[in-house]
Design a protein around this motif. Structure first.
Motif, short mmCIF file in Angstrom:
data_model
loop_
_atom_site.label_atom_id
_atom_site.label_comp_id
_atom_site.label_asym_id
_atom_site.label_seq_id
_atom_site.Cartn_x
_atom_site.Cartn_y
_atom_site.Cartn_z
N ARG A 40 -25.92 112.08 -16.82
CA ARG A 40 -25.89 110.63 -16.62
C ARG A 40 -25.90 110.29 -15.13
N ALA A 41 -25.17 111.06 -14.34
CA ALA A 41 -25.15 110.83 -12.90
C ALA A 41 -26.55 110.96 -12.30
N TRP A 42 -27.30 111.96 -12.78
CA TRP A 42 -28.67 112.15 -12.28
C TRP A 42 -29.54 110.94 -12.61
N ILE A 43 -29.48 110.47 -13.86
CA ILE A 43 -30.32 109.34 -14.26
C ILE A 43 -29.97 108.10 -13.45
N ASP A 44 -28.68 107.82 -13.29
CA ASP A 44 -28.27 106.64 -12.53
C ASP A 44 -28.72 106.75 -11.08
N TRP A 45 -28.50 107.92 -10.47
CA TRP A 45 -28.87 108.10 -9.07
C TRP A 45 -30.39 108.03 -8.89
N PHE A 46 -31.13 108.68 -9.78
CA PHE A 46 -32.58 108.71 -9.65
C PHE A 46 -33.17 107.32 -9.80
N THR A 47 -32.57 106.52 -10.68
CA THR A 47 -33.06 105.16 -10.89
C THR A 47 -32.69 104.24 -9.74
N ASP A 48 -31.45 104.35 -9.28
CA ASP A 48 -30.92 103.39 -8.31
C ASP A 48 -31.11 103.80 -6.86
N LYS A 49 -31.02 105.09 -6.56
CA LYS A 49 -30.89 105.52 -5.18
C LYS A 49 -31.99 106.44 -4.64
#
Length: 437
Positions: A333-342
């Motif tokens: 989940r951390a990867w998906i959020d970071w990849f999408t947002d940052k």
């Protein structure tokens, strides 16, 4: 978005018929919660991706290194799959399909909870992100696309200007007149079908919503006849037919070549192609390699207006999801959020960001300046549309019927346009009745 992505989307409806059983269940928890403390998130995760080019050239490794600065105890490994749809479909009959993956077209929307962990509620995520409807099941979201695309005509501005056309056409008839002017005043092929490679023809389905400026266009497909008088797909398919019928395309569509078409458009040998915003980058790269000016590559909306304004629909690329069986959901989940947002992935691809408050990419600045309305379609009935499409065997996400349409227009197939479109409508509405739509 690249060619493999488009091919995957095009064959998705056909693959639905073959099924994908999976192991089902929601073991190890059905939600991928937002990590509270990055320092406490640990584990090695495998990310399955169709972007083999970015794996091979080291770009994905660079993203992982940046991610590691925020999540130092998470190691990210990548598997780039050339036949993404085919390989992942097989792997999803087990629990071993990575920790993060792009949702394959073969998986029916209603089955997302069997395979993927929830990312949260649609009501909450839709406040921040585009495209949440596309992966929402019973109020929960199961995927997030890192980029979005917008349809339009990629064109050589130098060729159009030389033909005396400086303003975007506002009607299909006006567009045809402009292509005729290009044919009369230049050696360029006014419009290139990409018939042989097939998948570009599926891009014409994205006129749906763009013509009528209707965010409910997907619902219209589920409930009505897409080829009724005035319907968006009828308008789009009629324009394609008229372009070919008027002799405004290459001499022999059966000999087209996608890769070769890019430098030809860059050099002005081809004037126009209906694709999507993702293609502008590729055409400008082709211009650099050909020694021509990348600024010659333009992008214009479908020639139709409502209340004096053009419209263009937005749509997601592959949506990233967390494997419901993953032992490292927090890290995934951390990867998906970071990849999408940052990550800056959308910016790097000059693509539409899924973040609603993000600025438009440079390639869409002309749309912004011209007041083109970008529409996020309501995809609540997207699953129904795919079921009807599959049952009817029309294939609005496949190239076959538009190849038939092109053949009809160039005289390689007998019949008339009205009967042809009526036949599509009959198959579609019969499928709706059979499915109880």
């Amino acid at each position: 978005m690249n060619r493999r992505t488009l091919l995957a989307l095009a064959v998705g409806a056909a693959l639905l018929a073959s099924g994908c059983t999976g192991t089902g269940g929601t073991s190890k928890g059905a939600d991928a919660e937002v990590p509270d403390d990055p320092a406490k998130v640990t584990g090695t995760i495998t990310v399955l991706t169709h972007r083999t080019d970015l794996v091979q050239d080291g770009t994905m490794k660079k993203y992982a290194a940046e991610f590691g600065k925020t999540y130092p105890k998470v190691k990210v490994e990548f598997e780039g799959l050339t036949d993404y749809e085919g390989e992942v479909k097989i792997r999803m009959n087990t629990e071993n399909y990575g920790d993060v993956l792009m949702i394959p077209a073969v998986i029916e929307k209603k089955d997302y909870p069997k395979f993927f962990a929830s990312l949260g509620t649609g009501a909450e995520r839709s406040k921040k992100y585009r495209f949440t409807d596309y992966s929402t099941v019973q109020g929960k979201v199961y995927g997030q696309s890192p980029i979005g695309v917008v349809p339009g005509f990629v064109y050589n501005k130098k060729v159009w200007n030389a033909a005396g056309v400086t303003d975007w056409p506002t009607t299909p008839a006006g567009f045809l007149d402009d292509l005729k002017a290009i044919k009369a005043k230049s050696e360029a092929v006014p419009y290139y079908t990409n018939f042989k490679d097939m998948w570009p023809l599926t891009q014409w389905t994205s006129v749906n919503g763009s013509v009528g400026c209707d965010t409910g266009a997907t619902t219209r497909l589920a409930e009505g006849d897409p080829w009724a008088d005035g319907a968006d797909l009828r308008v789009g398919d009629t324009l394609l037919y008229d372009i070919v019928k008027s002799g405004l395309v290459e001499k022999d569509p059966t000999t087209t070549n996608w890769e070769a078409s890019k430098p030809k458009l860059a050099k002005g040998e081809i004037a126009t192609m209906w694709l999507g915003s993702w293609a502008v980058v590729q055409m400008r790269d082709a211009a650099k390699q050909a020694g021509t000016d990348p600024a010659d590559i333009g992008f214009m909306p479908f020639p139709a207006q409502k209340d004096g304004a053009f419209c263009a629909v937005t749509s997601p690329d592959y949506q990233q999801a967390v494997n419901v069986h993953s032992d490292h959901k927090a890290a995934a989940r951390a990867w998906i959020d970071w990849f999408t947002d940052k990550s800056g992935y959308a910016d790097a691809n000059l693509a539409l960001s899924p973040l609603k408050d993000a600025p438009l990419p440079d390639i869409l600045k002309p749309y912004e300046e011209a007041g083109v309305k970008l529409l996020d379609l309501d995809d609540t009935k997207g699953a129904e549309v795919k079921s009807v499409d599959n049952q009817s065997e029309v294939g609005i996400y496949k190239p076959d019927y538009r190849q038939d349409l092109v053949d009809l227009a160039r005289g390689a197939r007998k019949g008339g346009l009205d009967d042809f479109l009526a036949g599509l409508g009959d198959k579609w509405t019969e499928a709706q009745r059979n499915l109880g739509s």
